[in-house]
Design a protein around this motif. Structure first.
Motif, PDB file in Angstrom:
ATOM      1  N   PRO A 236     -62.631  49.158   8.300  1.00 47.97           N
ATOM      2  CA  PRO A 236     -61.012  49.334   9.016  1.00 47.97           C
ATOM      3  C   PRO A 236     -61.035  48.215  10.052  1.00 47.97           C
ATOM      4  O   PRO A 236     -61.765  48.361  11.102  1.00 47.97           O
ATOM      5  CB  PRO A 236     -60.340  50.588   8.803  1.00 47.97           C
ATOM      6  N   ARG A 237     -59.135  47.441  10.468  1.00 52.62           N
ATOM      7  CA  ARG A 237     -59.493  47.063  11.354  1.00 52.62           C
ATOM      8  C   ARG A 237     -58.980  47.749  12.075  1.00 52.62           C
ATOM      9  O   ARG A 237     -58.157  48.506  11.815  1.00 52.62           O
ATOM     10  CB  ARG A 237     -59.195  45.481  10.973  1.00 52.62           C
ATOM     11  N   PHE A 238     -59.007  48.007  14.076  1.00 47.78           N
ATOM     12  CA  PHE A 238     -58.281  48.911  14.475  1.00 47.78           C
ATOM     13  C   PHE A 238     -58.517  47.872  16.050  1.00 47.78           C
ATOM     14  O   PHE A 238     -59.016  47.221  16.126  1.00 47.78           O
ATOM     15  CB  PHE A 238     -58.214  50.058  14.955  1.00 47.78           C
TER      16      PHE A 238
ATOM     17  N   THR B 202     -57.150  48.908  20.209  1.00 50.54           N
ATOM     18  CA  THR B 202     -57.299  49.876  20.881  1.00 50.54           C
ATOM     19  C   THR B 202     -56.210  49.655  22.066  1.00 50.54           C
ATOM     20  O   THR B 202     -56.240  48.104  22.791  1.00 50.54           O
ATOM     21  CB  THR B 202     -58.431  50.357  21.959  1.00 50.54           C
TER      22      THR B 202
ATOM     23  N   ASN C   9     -57.999  46.965  24.252  1.00 53.83           N
ATOM     24  CA  ASN C   9     -59.481  46.587  23.603  1.00 53.83           C
ATOM     25  C   ASN C   9     -60.642  46.734  25.470  1.00 53.83           C
ATOM     26  O   ASN C   9     -61.044  46.187  25.352  1.00 53.83           O
ATOM     27  CB  ASN C   9     -59.376  45.278  23.053  1.00 53.83           C
TER      28      ASN C   9
ATOM     29  N   THR D 168     -53.833  46.051   9.748  1.00 52.16           N
ATOM     30  CA  THR D 168     -54.619  46.821  11.332  1.00 52.16           C
ATOM     31  C   THR D 168     -54.049  48.029  12.513  1.00 52.16           C
ATOM     32  O   THR D 168     -52.922  47.759  11.712  1.00 52.16           O
ATOM     33  CB  THR D 168     -54.365  45.140  12.200  1.00 52.16           C
ATOM     34  N   GLU D 169     -54.815  48.744  12.298  1.00 55.15           N
ATOM     35  CA  GLU D 169     -54.288  50.132  13.216  1.00 55.15           C
ATOM     36  C   GLU D 169     -53.824  49.726  14.037  1.00 55.15           C
ATOM     37  O   GLU D 169     -55.061  49.417  15.179  1.00 55.15           O
ATOM     38  CB  GLU D 169     -55.454  50.939  12.610  1.00 55.15           C
ATOM     39  N   VAL D 170     -53.213  50.653  15.743  1.00 54.82           N
ATOM     40  CA  VAL D 170     -53.477  50.356  16.403  1.00 54.82           C
ATOM     41  C   VAL D 170     -53.208  52.073  16.863  1.00 54.82           C
ATOM     42  O   VAL D 170     -52.834  53.064  16.309  1.00 54.82           O
ATOM     43  CB  VAL D 170     -51.488  49.981  17.061  1.00 54.82           C
ATOM     44  N   GLN D 171     -54.834  51.903  17.896  1.00 50.93           N
ATOM     45  CA  GLN D 171     -55.184  53.277  18.265  1.00 50.93           C
ATOM     46  C   GLN D 171     -54.409  53.745  19.744  1.00 50.93           C
ATOM     47  O   GLN D 171     -55.729  52.424  20.769  1.00 50.93           O
ATOM     48  CB  GLN D 171     -56.873  53.884  17.877  1.00 50.93           C
TER      49      GLN D 171
ATOM     50  N   LEU E 198     -47.325  45.752  13.111  1.00 56.74           N
ATOM     51  CA  LEU E 198     -48.195  46.874  12.792  1.00 56.74           C
ATOM     52  C   LEU E 198     -47.595  47.735  13.242  1.00 56.74           C
ATOM     53  O   LEU E 198     -47.548  48.609  13.812  1.00 56.74           O
ATOM     54  CB  LEU E 198     -49.399  46.651  14.603  1.00 56.74           C
TER      55      LEU E 198
ATOM     56  N   ARG F  11     -48.998  50.342  11.405  1.00 59.56           N
ATOM     57  CA  ARG F  11     -50.143  51.692  11.700  1.00 59.56           C
ATOM     58  C   ARG F  11     -50.096  51.773  12.653  1.00 59.56           C
ATOM     59  O   ARG F  11     -51.242  51.480  13.906  1.00 59.56           O
ATOM     60  CB  ARG F  11     -51.240  51.547  10.697  1.00 59.56           C
TER      61      ARG F  11
END
Length: 139
Positions: free
Chosen positions: A61-63, A65, A77, A100-103, A127, A129
């Motif tokens: 999975p792409r994420f 930060t 990032n 793509t998930e944003v953490q 985005l 997620r």
């Protein structure tokens, strides 16, 4: 008949009661064996699965930060960015993949309004997620 009367003694009488103790012992042993082997049978399921090309695991999975520190700085990032740069980089990440998930990593001292602003920028970029990253608590 002077010698007396001869008496006949009765022979052994058949036992009409069933002795249940051995039956109960055997049943308890069977219950213990069942309780011990049941979990082993459930976890040792062995299957010979068919092979298929489409069954390959997908890409990781792409994420990205996004960090907010207590001093008010924003990081994408782990690189410091301005709010305008953050919006651009989030839009670039959305173009690479909408899944793509944003953490989101925010310091405890960051005001809630700043966190909501970053969430809004991510959703505006496409985005949806968003995951919140936290440290595990101590027991």
């Amino acid at each position: 008949m002077a010698f007396g009367r001869l008496e006949r003694t009765e022979g052994a009488r058949p036992i009409s009661d069933i002795n249940v103790t051995p039956l109960v012992d055997v049943m308890l042993v069977l219950v213990v064996i069942l309780l011990v082997t049941a979990p082993l049978m459930a976890s040792s399921l062995r299957l010979d699965l068919p092979q298929a090309e489409g069954a390959q695991p997908s890409d990781t999975p792409r994420f990205v930060t996004v960090g907010l520190d207590a001093a008010g700085r924003t990081f994408f990032n782990d690189q410091p960015v301005t709010p305008e740069q953050l919006a651009q980089r989030l839009a670039e990440a959305a173009r690479q993949g909408a899944d793509t998930e944003v953490q989101l990593r925010a310091d405890q001292a960051v005001p809630y309004g700043r966190v909501v602003a970053v969430m809004g920028a991510a959703q505006k970029a496409g985005l949806n997620r968003i995951g919140f990253v936290a440290e595990p608590g101590s027991r």
